[in-house]
Design an enzyme around this catalytic site. Structure first.
Site, PDB file in Angstrom:
ATOM      1  CE  LYS A 157     -36.330  -8.319 -45.229  1.00 26.43           C
ATOM      2  NZ  LYS A 157     -36.945  -7.542 -44.118  1.00 26.43           N
ATOM      3  CB  CYS A 177     -32.327  -6.727 -38.152  1.00 28.02           C
ATOM      4  SG  CYS A 177     -33.759  -6.968 -37.100  1.00 28.02           S
TER       5      CYS A 177
END
Length: 653
Positions: free
Chosen positions: A177, A310
């Site tokens: 990211k 997640c």
């Protein structure tokens, strides 16, 4: 994506036995009745699709990747991939297995992210597919392609990063990211050195070094890697703290991709089938909320913070977001991103949920918990009384069976009013929450965290002072617009190096004076444009004979030279631009070579006399051998080399 906490890792390592001959996952039964009971009770999905959801968790996750780098180069590589490799995959089978051509993600911009379902068996059996695989591996090694899970790309896209933004990635490792954020900061190809800044932070020192390796492929002078517990990320002051309106390091965008239980990753981590318990999510809530609150304090008013995990668990998702909104007293609102990323199938966030005690009992409110059991729970796990007013349905839930992905949760928050000590310090009259007031080092905490055995604590002020000692440049250090300046362009400065701007467990940062003789020689030899920043060259040694010259952006330099930069545990920053040539005899030419690492940054500012335009035929001569003979080149190139030789003989630096 969301990471497994260090606590969870240790628990897993203790439980895990030796690998069996069937393979690491061969003995794992892909079923967990507690998991299914918990999420059925929570009602995360309609009953008629729950089985489909569970079945999808048992299927291996497809391979996904992004084409990275500058937009124009990425588009060229995308077109090459489609033209050269995809035609041979049409109507292709390997041992009866039909091979599907990789497909672009329907919601990712410009078809720069792809998904492939090609199996390892097919890759091993087919020469054509192996050729495509070698292409992917080669381009990944040089940084043109980045392996990244599909759902992991969503938070950064919703972060909406611009080239002039300062961005904090609070829990950044392993770095996919961060790389995505850096690409957004460098999106304007007309600006070789953007105004933006990216700080990639991680609590684990070893993982911080992984960040350095990941980001090295992008060679950005705008990146700084730090090592802090995210909830303890320090406040950095550009002006003295006691000024009427102090200037502090604030961020336009903050990404809080927090440690989580990871039950959205069943498809790539089958061990979760046997390790999942409800206690993981309940416990991690106490770590996640302080991280989000600290990010809320660090983001600017009008800025955006993205919180992601997640995990499917509302304890780690909506409960954390709702608690943060409540504690921030109306300073944040959830952004409606339903129109962003068209093509992404997402579900709305949950507006109500229950909390399960470790004995299996579900409770709808904190008050319903027996007095004897309350010490094991925290009130923020439950929906607040005003949950209906928070627009929690604006959160994004991604389920595996919708688009063949992993599971993910994303919430996008906008800061609409001042919040926290830093806003108040800058004269905005912001209220300070009880949690912030209790924190001795400006780090937002939750009262219950101090009693939580998995919450890692650090007295960051003391740690930082032991690890890093701030040495001011000079007593008469000038200030301009609240930022420390080593020199002023209108002042004559003694041609000598400054003292270290930052010292720590890593090498110090010593900024070179713009009138340093060796730096002047470098600038003259390479004909660097006056537009190139003169004060941003740095060496990592206080010795007189330094070998490598690094370059950092002005935004990074302002942080390193800030009055209390000693509080930062800086792991790495800057790109190598010049290296000393030990074979140089002091005659013609420069004793410093231009480094490949810094080439893309410095090339736009180098004089035309140092740039040679070569034909494709001449480049093909250069590539296969280290020292090709002049006779191998074209007449035009030999003429250029001869002029260069004469110029070097005449030059004296």
């Amino acid at each position: 994506m969301g990471k497994k906490s260090r606590y969870q890792k240790k628990k897993f390592e203790k439980r895990k036995g030796p690998k069996k001959s069937t393979g690491e996952y061969g003995d794992i039964v892909q079923k967990n009745e507690k998991f299914e009971h918990y999420y059925k009770t929570q009602g995360i999905l309609a009953e008629d699709e729950f089985d489909k959801f569970v079945d999808s968790l048992k299927v291996v996750l497809p391979t996904s990747f992004r084409i990275t780098g500058s937009r124009s180069h990425a588009e060229e590589l995308r077109d090459l991939m489609i033209k050269e490799y995809f035609p041979s995959m049409e109507d292709f089978e390997v041992d009866g297995e039909k091979v599907e051509v990789p497909k672009p993600l329907p919601w990712y911009p410009d078809q720069l992210a792809w998904v492939s379902t090609i199996s390892r068996h097919a890759l091993r059996k087919s020469a054509e597919l192996a050729k495509f695989h070698r292409f992917l591996v080669a381009e990944t090694e040089v940084g043109n392609i980045s392996r990244q899970e599909v759902v992991s790309m969503i938070p950064v896209e919703l972060l909406d990063v611009k080239p002039n933004h300062s961005v904090l990635d609070m829990c950044a490792a392993p770095g996919s990211k961060t790389a995505q954020i850096l690409e957004a900061v460098h999106a304007d190809e007309s600006e070789a050195i953007p105004d933006g800044l990216v700080i990639a932070n991680d609590a684990d020192q070893a993982r911080s070094y992984m960040l350095v390796k990941q980001a090295k492929r992008l060679q950005s002078p705008c990146l700084m890697v730090t090592n802090h517990d995210a909830q303890q990320f320090p406040a950095i002051y550009f002006t003295p703290k006691d000024l009427p309106e102090a200037k502090t390091l604030r961020f336009d965008r903050v990404l809080a991709d927090v440690p989580c239980s990871g039950d959205g990753t069943f498809r790539k981590n089958k061990n979760i089938w046997k390790t999942w318990t409800v206690g993981n999510g309940n416990a991690l809530h106490r770590v996640q909320l302080p991280i989000l609150l600290r990010g809320c304090a660090l983001v600017k008013v009008g800025g955006r913070i993205v919180y992601s995990t997640c995990s499917f668990n509302p304890m780690e998702n909506e409960a954390v977001v709702a608690a943060a909104i409540s504690q921030c007293g109306g300073a944040f609102r959830l952004v409606d991103v339903s129109k962003e990323l068209p093509g992404l199938i997402r579900r709305p966030g949950m507006t109500s949920w229950k909390v399960q005690h470790k004995d299996g009992t579900f409770y709808e409110s904190y008050e319903n918990i027996p007095e004897a059991s309350r010490h094991q729970m925290v009130q923020t796990l439950f929906p607040p009384a005003n949950a209906a007013e928070m627009n929690l349905e604006r959160c994004v839930r991604v389920y595996p069976h919708d688009q063949n992905t992993g599971g993910f949760f994303v919430a996008v928050l906008e800061k609409v009013a001042p919040y926290g000590a830093l806003d108040k310090l800058e004269g905005k009259g912001a209220p300070i929450s009880e949690a912030e007031a209790a924190a001795t080092n400006d780090a937002t905490t939750v009262a219950d965290v101090k009693d939580n055995s998995i919450a890692r604590k650090r007295v960051s002020e003391g740690d930082s002072e032991r690890e890093a000692k701030r040495i001011h440049f000079e007593e008469n250090e000038s200030k301009e617009d609240g930022h420390s300046k080593a020199t002023s362009s209108d002042e004559a400065v003694e041609p000598q190096k400054k003292k270290a701007a930052w010292k720590g467990s890593e090498s110090p940062f010593v900024f070179l004076n713009r009138d340093d003789p060796e730096l002047l020689a470098i600038r003259e030899y390479y004909g660097l444009s006056d537009k190139f920043p003169k004060d941003n060259f740095v060496v990592r040694s206080e010795n007189d004979s330094w070998k490598t010259v690094y370059f950092v952006s002005t935004a990074v330099r302002n942080i390193v030279t800030a009055g209390n930069s000693y509080r930062l545990n800086i792991v790495n920053s800057g790109i190598v631009t010049f290296t000393r040539n030990s074979a140089h005899d002091g005659g013609a030419g420069s004793p410093f070579r231009l480094s490949n690492d810094g080439l893309s940054t410095i090339a736009p500012f180098v004089s035309d006399k140092c740039v040679i335009q070569a034909s494709l035929a001449d480049i093909k001569v250069l590539l296969p051998m280290s020292y090709p003979k002049f006779t191998k080149f074209s007449d035009e190139m030999r003429e250029i080399f001869e002029k260069l030789r004469k110029w070097l003989q005449a030059a004296r630096f």
